[in-house]
Write a protein that holds these residues in place. Structure first.
Motif, short mmCIF file in Angstrom:
data_model
loop_
_atom_site.label_atom_id
_atom_site.label_comp_id
_atom_site.label_asym_id
_atom_site.label_seq_id
_atom_site.Cartn_x
_atom_site.Cartn_y
_atom_site.Cartn_z
N GLU A 42 0.85 -1.19 0.00
CA GLU A 42 0.00 0.00 0.00
C GLU A 42 0.89 1.25 0.00
O GLU A 42 0.66 2.19 -0.71
CB GLU A 42 -0.88 -0.01 1.27
N ASP A 43 1.93 1.20 0.84
CA ASP A 43 2.86 2.32 0.94
C ASP A 43 4.27 1.75 0.70
O ASP A 43 4.83 1.09 1.59
CB ASP A 43 2.73 2.94 2.33
N SER A 65 3.39 -0.43 -6.15
CA SER A 65 2.34 0.20 -5.34
C SER A 65 0.98 -0.46 -5.66
O SER A 65 0.64 -0.69 -6.81
CB SER A 65 2.29 1.69 -5.69
N HIS A 67 -3.05 -0.13 -3.99
CA HIS A 67 -4.02 0.23 -2.95
C HIS A 67 -5.41 0.24 -3.58
O HIS A 67 -5.55 -0.09 -4.77
CB HIS A 67 -3.67 1.57 -2.28
N ASP A 68 -6.41 0.61 -2.80
CA ASP A 68 -7.78 0.47 -3.29
C ASP A 68 -8.09 1.34 -4.51
O ASP A 68 -9.05 1.10 -5.23
CB ASP A 68 -8.79 0.78 -2.17
N SER A 92 0.03 -4.16 3.63
CA SER A 92 -0.57 -2.83 3.73
C SER A 92 0.32 -2.00 4.64
O SER A 92 1.37 -2.45 5.09
CB SER A 92 -2.01 -2.91 4.24
N GLU A 93 -0.11 -0.77 4.92
CA GLU A 93 0.81 0.12 5.64
C GLU A 93 1.12 -0.39 7.04
O GLU A 93 2.24 -0.27 7.53
CB GLU A 93 0.25 1.54 5.69
N ASP A 101 -8.04 -1.87 5.49
CA ASP A 101 -6.87 -1.64 4.64
C ASP A 101 -7.11 -2.29 3.29
O ASP A 101 -7.99 -3.15 3.16
CB ASP A 101 -5.63 -2.28 5.30
N PRO A 102 -6.32 -1.91 2.28
CA PRO A 102 -6.53 -2.48 0.95
C PRO A 102 -6.20 -3.97 0.87
O PRO A 102 -5.52 -4.51 1.75
CB PRO A 102 -5.55 -1.70 0.07
#
Ligand code: SAM
Length: 287
Positions: A42-43, A65, A67-68, A92-93, A101-102
């Motif tokens: 995610e990050d 990267s 994420h959603d 995820s982060e 979280d995604p």
């Protein structure tokens, strides 16, 4: 060196990462990060930093990267890697992916395409808060973040008032005072609650108080940091047989047994069938 390079079966590996203390990561999670063909996060900076802390080398791998809001391209790239027989590690982060979280879309797409979907699990703030909170854990309902708009938040709290388990919310320090005020009003001022803050970090704090007291504390002195709120389930209504009978008798004056049972069961928070039986008995007694 805390990790090993291992041969991973092709598939998607969800990796749990720390929610505070960087050393809260499993050896197997480090193995997966060290060994996966593809790394996604995610990050990307947080994951690179975590790997750096634990001395896990990138060995020329990029961290992609995801994420959603990454869009179809990012999902397609990761699915492509899985289709090529590669192992993909996703973090995820913080905490477990998919838990506020995604990762949900990716998990479904990978499973639907027939790929292995597995995990190197780690900490999650929900479970950590439940473990420390001192409220019942036999059943719990995790609702993630409540809506930030006041009306929507209050509606959601109303929907949750009779959930037969401990309620768990994630909350931001900016909104927590308002959420507690709403919760005290809608769920009841006396419900036992816990504010769990900065779990596993230096300023970890657990405040165990009724909702109204927590709401007052937070209105008076705002707090910072990451927060989980726990709220106990509604207490069993005080079953007072005499009150029940009085209310039923009164309702039966001008209502059918069915309507009287409906009304009184709602008022007392009791199962309708139980009140219906009591109403029938009273009605027979009157005949
Ligand atoms: N995936 C994470 C997990 O498994 O817990 C949750 C990610 S969510 C975007 C972040 C929220 O989780 C924070 O705003 C806070 O409500 C909660 N949280 C995460 N770490 C926490 C901690 N150390 N202490 C208290 N709450 C935490």
């Amino acid at each position: 060196m805390n990790f090993r390079t291992v041969s991973l079966a092709p598939g998607l590996y969800f990796v749990g990462t720390p929610i505070g203390s960087a050393r809260d990561i499993t050896l197997r999670a480090l193995d997966v990060l060290a060994s996966a063909d593809v790394l996604a996060a995610e990050d990307t900076r947080s994951l690179r930093h975590l790997m750096d802390i634990h001395g896990v080398p990138l060995n020329g791998r990029q961290v992609q990267s995801y994420h959603d809001h990454s869009g179809d391209g990012a999902t397609a790239r990761l699915l492509g890697a899985l289709a090529d027989g590669q192992s993909v590690a996703y973090a995820s982060e913080a905490g477990m992916p998919l838990i506020a979280d995604p990762g949900y879309g990716l998990s479904r797409a990978a499973a639907e395409a027939g790929h292995l979907v597995t995990a190197a699990p780690g900490p999650s703030a929900v479970v950590t808060a439940l473990t420390l909170g001192g409220l019942p854990t036999d059943a719990f309902f995790f609702d993630g973040f409540l809506p930030s708009a006041k009306a929507a938040r209050r509606n959601r709290l109303s929907e949750l008032q009779d959930v037969p388990g401990t309620l768990v919310f994630y909350e931001s320090p900016k909104r927590v005072a308002q959420t507690l005020a709403d919760a005290a009003e809608i769920l009841g001022p006396d419900r036992p609650a816990v504010l769990a803050r900065e779990l596993t970090k230096k300023f970890e704090e657990l405040r165990r108080k009724p909702l109204s007291e927590l709401a007052r504390d937070l209105a008076e002195a705002p707090v910072k940091g990451e927060i989980v709120l726990l709220v106990d389930r509604a207490g069993k209504p005080n079953l007072n047989e005499a009150d029940l009978e009085t209310d039923l008798k009164q309702a039966l004056e001008n209502m059918t047994v069915r309507d009287a049972a409906d009304l009184v069961s709602r008022a007392h928070g009791l199962p309708r069938r139980q009140v219906y039986q009591a109403a029938l008995k009273l009605e027979k007694g009157r005949a």
